[in-house]
Design a protein around this motif. Structure first.
Motif, PDB file in Angstrom:
ATOM      1  N   ASP A  38       0.817  -1.208   0.000  1.00 27.35           N
ATOM      2  CA  ASP A  38       0.000   0.000   0.000  1.00 27.35           C
ATOM      3  C   ASP A  38       0.851   1.258   0.000  1.00 27.35           C
ATOM      4  OD1 ASP A  38      -2.392  -1.460   0.115  1.00 27.35           O
ATOM      5  OD2 ASP A  38      -2.245  -1.634   2.304  1.00 27.35           O
ATOM      6  N   ARG A  39       2.056   1.128   0.532  1.00 25.19           N
ATOM      7  CA  ARG A  39       2.964   2.264   0.593  1.00 25.19           C
ATOM      8  C   ARG A  39       4.378   1.783   0.297  1.00 25.19           C
ATOM      9  NH1 ARG A  39       4.248   5.710   6.029  1.00 25.19           N
ATOM     10  NH2 ARG A  39       5.185   3.717   6.579  1.00 25.19           N
ATOM     11  N   ILE A  40       5.068   2.502  -0.565  1.00 22.77           N
ATOM     12  CA  ILE A  40       6.456   2.182  -0.902  1.00 22.77           C
ATOM     13  C   ILE A  40       7.357   2.770   0.191  1.00 22.77           C
ATOM     14  CG2 ILE A  40       8.298   2.604  -2.574  1.00 22.77           C
ATOM     15  CD1 ILE A  40       5.974   2.824  -4.689  1.00 22.77           C
ATOM     16  N   ASP A  41       8.269   1.972   0.693  1.00 19.90           N
ATOM     17  CA  ASP A  41       9.150   2.462   1.759  1.00 19.90           C
ATOM     18  C   ASP A  41      10.027   3.621   1.293  1.00 19.90           C
ATOM     19  OD1 ASP A  41       8.327   0.591   3.766  1.00 19.90           O
ATOM     20  OD2 ASP A  41       9.509  -0.950   2.757  1.00 19.90           O
ATOM     21  N   LEU A  42      10.551   3.508   0.076  1.00 21.94           N
ATOM     22  CA  LEU A  42      11.448   4.532  -0.458  1.00 21.94           C
ATOM     23  C   LEU A  42      11.285   4.574  -1.967  1.00 21.94           C
ATOM     24  CD1 LEU A  42      13.880   6.503  -0.478  1.00 21.94           C
ATOM     25  CD2 LEU A  42      15.387   4.504  -0.294  1.00 21.94           C
ATOM     26  N   LEU A  43      10.966   5.753  -2.489  1.00 22.41           N
ATOM     27  CA  LEU A  43      10.801   5.933  -3.928  1.00 22.41           C
ATOM     28  C   LEU A  43      11.926   6.821  -4.453  1.00 22.41           C
ATOM     29  CD1 LEU A  43       8.940   5.431  -6.421  1.00 22.41           C
ATOM     30  CD2 LEU A  43       7.910   7.659  -5.916  1.00 22.41           C
ATOM     31  N   ASP A  95       8.298  18.613  -7.298  1.00 20.07           N
ATOM     32  CA  ASP A  95       7.002  18.835  -6.653  1.00 20.07           C
ATOM     33  C   ASP A  95       6.179  17.550  -6.643  1.00 20.07           C
ATOM     34  OD1 ASP A  95       5.184  21.222  -5.679  1.00 20.07           O
ATOM     35  OD2 ASP A  95       3.915  19.886  -6.865  1.00 20.07           O
ATOM     36  N   PHE A  96       6.215  16.797  -7.735  1.00 17.71           N
ATOM     37  CA  PHE A  96       5.505  15.519  -7.792  1.00 17.71           C
ATOM     38  C   PHE A  96       6.002  14.569  -6.709  1.00 17.71           C
ATOM     39  CE2 PHE A  96       5.818  11.084  -9.154  1.00 17.71           C
ATOM     40  CZ  PHE A  96       4.470  10.752  -9.261  1.00 17.71           C
ATOM     41  N   LEU A  97       7.306  14.451  -6.575  1.00 21.64           N
ATOM     42  CA  LEU A  97       7.876  13.536  -5.585  1.00 21.64           C
ATOM     43  C   LEU A  97       7.508  13.951  -4.160  1.00 21.64           C
ATOM     44  CD1 LEU A  97      11.370  13.097  -7.222  1.00 21.64           C
ATOM     45  CD2 LEU A  97       9.631  11.318  -6.997  1.00 21.64           C
ATOM     46  N   VAL A  98       7.551  15.252  -3.886  1.00 22.69           N
ATOM     47  CA  VAL A  98       7.179  15.739  -2.563  1.00 22.69           C
ATOM     48  C   VAL A  98       5.720  15.391  -2.282  1.00 22.69           C
ATOM     49  CG1 VAL A  98       6.831  17.814  -1.169  1.00 22.69           C
ATOM     50  CG2 VAL A  98       8.932  17.548  -2.503  1.00 22.69           C
ATOM     51  N   ARG A  99       4.855  15.540  -3.283  1.00 25.27           N
ATOM     52  CA  ARG A  99       3.440  15.217  -3.099  1.00 25.27           C
ATOM     53  C   ARG A  99       3.212  13.719  -2.907  1.00 25.27           C
ATOM     54  NH1 ARG A  99       0.627  16.168  -7.518  1.00 25.27           N
ATOM     55  NH2 ARG A  99       2.292  16.930  -8.875  1.00 25.27           N
ATOM     56  N   VAL A 100       4.023  12.904  -3.562  1.00 23.13           N
ATOM     57  CA  VAL A 100       3.930  11.451  -3.365  1.00 23.13           C
ATOM     58  C   VAL A 100       4.161  11.104  -1.899  1.00 23.13           C
ATOM     59  CG1 VAL A 100       5.146   9.275  -3.800  1.00 23.13           C
ATOM     60  CG2 VAL A 100       4.474  10.725  -5.719  1.00 23.13           C
ATOM     61  N   ARG A 101       5.176  11.737  -1.314  1.00 22.34           N
ATOM     62  CA  ARG A 101       5.450  11.480   0.105  1.00 22.34           C
ATOM     63  C   ARG A 101       4.350  12.060   0.990  1.00 22.34           C
ATOM     64  NH1 ARG A 101      11.073  13.634   1.949  1.00 22.34           N
ATOM     65  NH2 ARG A 101      10.028  15.575   1.413  1.00 22.34           N
ATOM     66  N   GLN A 102       3.920  13.270   0.702  1.00 22.97           N
ATOM     67  CA  GLN A 102       2.869  13.894   1.498  1.00 22.97           C
ATOM     68  C   GLN A 102       1.561  13.110   1.426  1.00 22.97           C
ATOM     69  OE1 GLN A 102       2.803  17.845  -0.175  1.00 22.97           O
ATOM     70  NE2 GLN A 102       4.349  18.629   1.253  1.00 22.97           N
ATOM     71  N   SER A 103       1.295  12.485   0.292  1.00 24.87           N
ATOM     72  CA  SER A 103       0.059  11.724   0.107  1.00 24.87           C
ATOM     73  C   SER A 103       0.124  10.331   0.719  1.00 24.87           C
ATOM     74  CB  SER A 103      -0.266  11.612  -1.391  1.00 24.87           C
ATOM     75  OG  SER A 103      -0.421  12.890  -1.976  1.00 24.87           O
ATOM     76  N   GLY A 104       1.298   9.933   1.196  1.00 20.07           N
ATOM     77  CA  GLY A 104       1.446   8.632   1.821  1.00 20.07           C
ATOM     78  C   GLY A 104       1.689   7.490   0.860  1.00 20.07           C
TER      79      GLY A 104
END
Length: 323
Positions: free
Chosen positions: A136-141, A159-168
């Motif tokens: 459900d969640r990738i440990d490290l992208l 910005d996309f990568l930051v949002r990926v982390r913020q979105s969980g």
């Protein structure tokens, strides 16, 4: 995911960043603990040649059974994500820490260019990676090959990568490959957690110590170091490359590899063993990424690593030869 909420500059803002200091030496690892081990799955996925899928799955399980607690994969590693996903379904022990990548789509060969940094394409890729890995969640992208990102797309990619982390969707984000200066401001702002380097810090090359690795350490990035064998030059391709090297291997790399081979012979040690233990001896390496195409290769590599770091005198002698 939500729309971008921040604007990230694409030009370095710190004029004292990389390039301003003389080349540094790697630091001998005084502490008893060694870098963590990560099993890279490019070879197991088939980008370096034909594989046997059940054997690749068994190799991953063998790594987990023998203390390797991290796996690294990517959509670009042909069938690697699928193979990792199948292995995870069979594994009944403590779940490993799994990293994958985005920005490069499926490839059948290691040299195939399938880079695509369109945010919509990357979002689909991340979701596909989650489904394929069964998480459900990738440990490290990691962003795959950041040096291939067009300058005009750097800000939206970050910005996309930051949002990926913020979105969980991912717990942490990193840069996987050579990092151009356009990413330095985001590093300085603390947007990235990890960097994975390769072919710039090993027993025949210390180019990473000139600027990149000290910069990453200064800004508290966890460091993964890949390709301890310099893509085979310090391993089973040593003789072949000494006779006819590919364009990306310099004459200086070949010369320094010969010095390393002579030292390994003097120590009655395999060249690959010396190369792995050299990286295990460095303070600058937090995690060492191990490459293997099958269980036999992995067994030898783990044996190299179990021997631990080099004696400090040997470490210094090899470092002096490379510099």
């Amino acid at each position: 995911m939500n729309k971008p909420t921040t604007t990230i500059p694409t030009q370095p803002s710190d004029t004292t960043a990389p390039g301003s200091a003389a080349t540094a030496r790697p630091t001998y690892r005084a502490k008893a603990s060694l870098p963590g081990l990560v099993l890279g799955t490019a070879g197991l996925g088939g980008v370096w040649g034909a594989i046997d899928t059940p054997e690749s799955i068994d190799t991953i399980l063998y790594a987990l059974e023998n203390g390797v607690a991290r796996l690294d994969t990517a959509p670009a590693y042909r069938d690697a994500e699928s193979i990792v996903g199948q292995a995870l379904k069979q594994w009944s022990g403590q779940p490993p820490f799994v990293s994958t990548k985005v920005g490069k789509l499926r490839a059948d060969r290691a040299d195939e260019r399938t880079n695509n940094y369109d945010p919509k394409v990357m979002e689909r890729s991340v979701k596909q990676s989650q489904d394929t890995l069964g998480v459900d969640r990738i440990d490290l992208l990691f962003l795959h090959e950041p040096d291939q990102v067009p300058t005009e797309r750097v800000a939206e990619v970050i910005d996309f990568l930051v949002r990926v982390r913020q979105s969980g969707w991912a717990a942490a984000i990193g840069l996987g490959g050579n990092v151009p200066a356009t990413f330095y401001p985001a590093i300085q702002q603390g947007h990235f957690d990890v960097v994975m380097s390769f072919n710039n810090l090993d027993a025949c090359c210390l180019d990473g110590m000139q600027e990149a690795i000290p910069f990453f350490r200064k800004h508290s990035l966890t460091t993964y170091q890949g390709s301890a064998l310099h893509m085979g030059l310090l391993g089973n391709r040593y003789e072949k490359y000494q006779q006819q090297a590919p364009e990306w291997i310099s004459e200086a790399d070949l010369r320094r590899a010969r010095h390393a081979a002579a030292l390994a012979q003097q120590l009655a040690m395999k060249l690959s063993t010396l190369a792995h233990r050299y990286l295990l001896s460095m303070e600058e390496v937090d995690y060492l990424v191990l490459g293997a195409k099958n269980q036999q290769q992995l067994t030898q590599t783990l044996s190299d690593c179990q021997a631990g770091k080099l004696d400090e005198a040997v470490f210094n002698e090899l470092t002096n030869q490379i510099r």
